[in-house]
Structures are given as structure tokens and as C-alpha cells.
Enzyme design. Structure first.
Site, mmCIF file in Angstrom:
data_model
loop_
_atom_site.group_PDB
_atom_site.id
_atom_site.type_symbol
_atom_site.label_atom_id
_atom_site.label_comp_id
_atom_site.label_asym_id
_atom_site.label_seq_id
_atom_site.Cartn_x
_atom_site.Cartn_y
_atom_site.Cartn_z
ATOM 1 N N CYS B 87 0.656 -1.172 -0.097
ATOM 2 C CA CYS B 87 -0.018 0.169 0.058
ATOM 3 C C CYS B 87 0.795 1.111 -0.026
ATOM 4 O O CYS B 87 1.560 1.558 -1.030
ATOM 5 C CB CYS B 87 -0.882 -0.232 1.226
ATOM 6 S SG CYS B 87 -2.354 1.057 1.093
ATOM 7 N N HIS B 196 -3.510 -5.917 1.191
ATOM 8 C CA HIS B 196 -2.947 -5.923 2.437
ATOM 9 C C HIS B 196 -2.919 -7.413 2.887
ATOM 10 O O HIS B 196 -3.480 -7.791 3.732
ATOM 11 C CB HIS B 196 -3.343 -5.168 3.528
ATOM 12 C CG HIS B 196 -3.218 -3.504 3.692
ATOM 13 N ND1 HIS B 196 -2.421 -2.958 4.086
ATOM 14 C CD2 HIS B 196 -4.073 -2.861 2.603
ATOM 15 C CE1 HIS B 196 -2.423 -1.659 3.820
ATOM 16 N NE2 HIS B 196 -3.428 -1.689 2.902
ATOM 17 N N GLU B 198 -0.752 -8.459 5.177
ATOM 18 C CA GLU B 198 -0.398 -8.573 6.404
ATOM 19 C C GLU B 198 -1.730 -8.677 7.312
ATOM 20 O O GLU B 198 -1.585 -8.806 8.569
ATOM 21 C CB GLU B 198 0.525 -7.725 6.933
ATOM 22 C CG GLU B 198 0.143 -6.214 7.139
ATOM 23 C CD GLU B 198 -0.374 -5.261 5.839
ATOM 24 O OE1 GLU B 198 -0.384 -6.089 4.891
ATOM 25 O OE2 GLU B 198 -0.711 -4.338 5.982
#
EC number: 6.3.5.3
Lengths: 81, 226
Positions: B87, B196, B198
């Protein structure tokens, strides 16, 4: 103190949805006849000392490396006073 | 000794803790890095996490690109150190010219937050080796400036060299050209993507799946094997 202006605009081929949003709002506000709007950025730099060729070259480098992203934007450097 | 993976915190970074956690869940040693430090604390790889570094003033990622930590990251990335930009991290990587193209305001001008389906188009990068080519994954997406652009010549080159690493499936959330969600450099050590991974490493949170964990296990496997 001299002022140097750096105008940064998205390259013509890059879609500018912010400019389009402004353009679409204009007729609603009663402003007719504007076929297109593109939105840019203007930087006003107050320069210490004379704006000679060396100073302009530095500002040009600043615009090219930082103020504008030349992958997507064009810029123009103008001395105002 | 296990691999040390650094996660950079800039002022305005939001997802550093999630990235550190993902690194730990994958079995590597997470190391916090600070934007003002040139020293990378002898990490083996770096993650540039999501957020709004330096408030995204000027352009997303433009100011962070000149931070002291990035001077070292750029140098090391050019000599082969694996770097993942998620991002805002992806935006920083394009601003640093470690990846081609640029990121712009979403075409619809709205901040978007959704579970996003992606296809892994390149499973040979340092960060994607644990996926199979063509695998479809679902990870959270949240951004304001996620529209990937590059000129036609660069786009053709990316396609021809298999450097489009991830593509949006079902819906293109931001107007990215050719549905590009993420790319890699020619060497495969630098990878950037808008969604994302994560946030999808534990069943309890995010999408409820662990589709994002592969990024962190991929790099760990690569580093331990090296």
C-alpha cells in the site's frame, strides 16, 4: 526576495478524476460552457538571494526530483519578480 | 539463527504492527526500523508497511522516499536485498523508482475498504514463492491512492516480462491500468502491491483466512535457504 513559481500538472494522457469532479459540478452551480477541467499544483518559492542561472538550475532540479513526479506530471518554472 | 525481517515505521505508518506480527507468525524475527535511522540493524529483508507516511503530503510516498532509512533501503534493494512494499509502501517504492510507474488517487475519488480477490501472476519473486502461479487469494484492501498508472511501453514491458505480480479479480477497485494490483522489479527482489496481505494471516481477523501469510513464509524460506 524573489519569487519563483513551479506549476505542476498531470500529463495530458493521465486521467484526472479530481478535475472531472470539478467540471461536473460547474453546470450545477450555473457555470456553463466549460468543456474540461484539469487540476494541478502551484508551488510559490521565496528565494534567498538572486535568482540567477545557478539558482534556477537548482530549482529545476528540485522540481524534477521532488515537487513533480515526472512519471505522471509535467512542470513549468517561472520567475515572478 | 532465523532470518531477520525489518519493518519501517515512518510518521503516519499504520500497519507496521500488523506487518511485524505477520513476520513473527511466519517464523522469522521481526525487527522495527525507524525512518530517521540509516542503519538497517543487519536485517535480511525489509517491509515498507501501509499507512500515510508524512501525511501523504505532496504525493503519497513522495516525502518518505527521501528519509534517511530509505537511502539505505534503496541502496540495498539495488544490490539484491528483498523489499516488500504494501500500500503506502508500494507508493514509496514507485516514488523511489525501485518500481516503475506511479500511484494516483482512485478513479472514483473515494477511500475504499473491502476484501479483495487477487490472482498471483508471478510466483517466482522473493515474496511469492510459496504460492502457485495463478492461485486466487483474498486479502483486505484499503486505500485512497491506489490507481496504478504507467505509460503503454512500460505496461507492455511489465506484461512481457511477467512482472505484473498480482491482478485484481472480479472488480478493479481503483481504476488501476490493466487491473494491476502489484508488480515486481526485473530481479524479483522488490515487490509492491496495494492490498494488504499482512491483514490476512490469522483466521480470527481480516478476511477470516490466512491467504496473506504466504508472502512472509515465502521470504523466510528464501532467506533460510540462502
Amino acid at each position: 526576495m524573489a519569487r519563483v513559481v513551479v506549476d505542476v500538472m498531470l500529463k495530458p494522457e493521465i486521467l484526472d478524476p479530481q478535475g472531472q469532479a470539478v467540471q461536473r459540478a460547474l453546470p450545477r452551480l450555473g457555470f456553463e460552457g466549460i468543456a474540461d477541467v484539469r487540476q494541478g499544483k502551484r508551488f510559490e518559492l521565496e528565494v534567498d538571494g538572486p535568482v540567477d542561472d545557478a539558482a534556477l538550475a537548482r530549482i529545476h532540479e528540485m522540481a524534477e526530483t521532488f515537487l513533480a513526479n515526472t512519471v505522471i506530471e509535467d512542470f513549468v518554472v517561472k520567475v515572478e519578480s | 539463527m532465523t532470518a531477520r525481517i525489518g519493518v519501517v515505521t515512518f510518521p503516519g505508518t499504520l500497519d507496521d504492527q500488523d506487518a511485524l506480527r505477520a513476520v513473527r507468525l511466519a517464523g522469522a524475527e521481526p525487527v522495527s526500523l525507524w525512518h530517521r535511522d540509516k542503519d538497517l540493524k543487519q536485517v535480511d529483508a525489509v517491509v515498507l508497511a501501509g499507512g500515510f507516511s508524512y501525511g501523504d503530503y505532496l504525493r503519497a510516498g513522495a516525502i518518505s522516499r527521501f528519509s534517511p532509512v530509505m537511502e539505505t533501503v534503496i541502496d540495498q534493494a539495488r544490490s539484491g536485498m528483498p523489499v516488500l512494499g504494501i500500500c503506502n509502501g508500494f507508493q514509496i517504492l514507485t516514488e523511489a523508482h525501485l518500481l516503475p510507474g506511479a500511484m494516483l488517487r482512485n478513479n472514483h475519488l473515494h477511500f475504499i475498504c473491502r476484501d479483495q480477490k487477487l490472482r498471483v501472476e508471478n510466483a517466482e519473486t522473493a515474496w511469492t514463492a510459496d504460492y502457485e502461479q495463478g492461485r486466487e487469494i483474498s486479502v483486505p484492501l484499503k486505500n485512497m491512492d491506489g490507481r496504478y498508472v504507467a505509460d503503454e511501453r512500460v505496461l507492455d514491458e511489465l506484461e512481457a516480462e511477467g512482472r505484473v505480480a498480482f491482478r485484481y479479480l472480479d472488480v478493479n477497485p481503483n481504476g488501476s491500468l490493466r487491473d494491476i494490483a502489484g508488480i515486481t522489479n526485473a530481479e524479483g527482489n522488490v515487490v509492491g502491491l496495494m492490498p494488504h496481505p499482512e491483514h490476512a494471516v490469522e483466521p480470527l481477523i481480516g478476511t477470516g483466512g490466512t491467504d496473506g501469510l504466504g508472502f512472509f513464509t515465502s521470504i523466510l524460506r528464501r532467506l533460510v535457504a540462502a
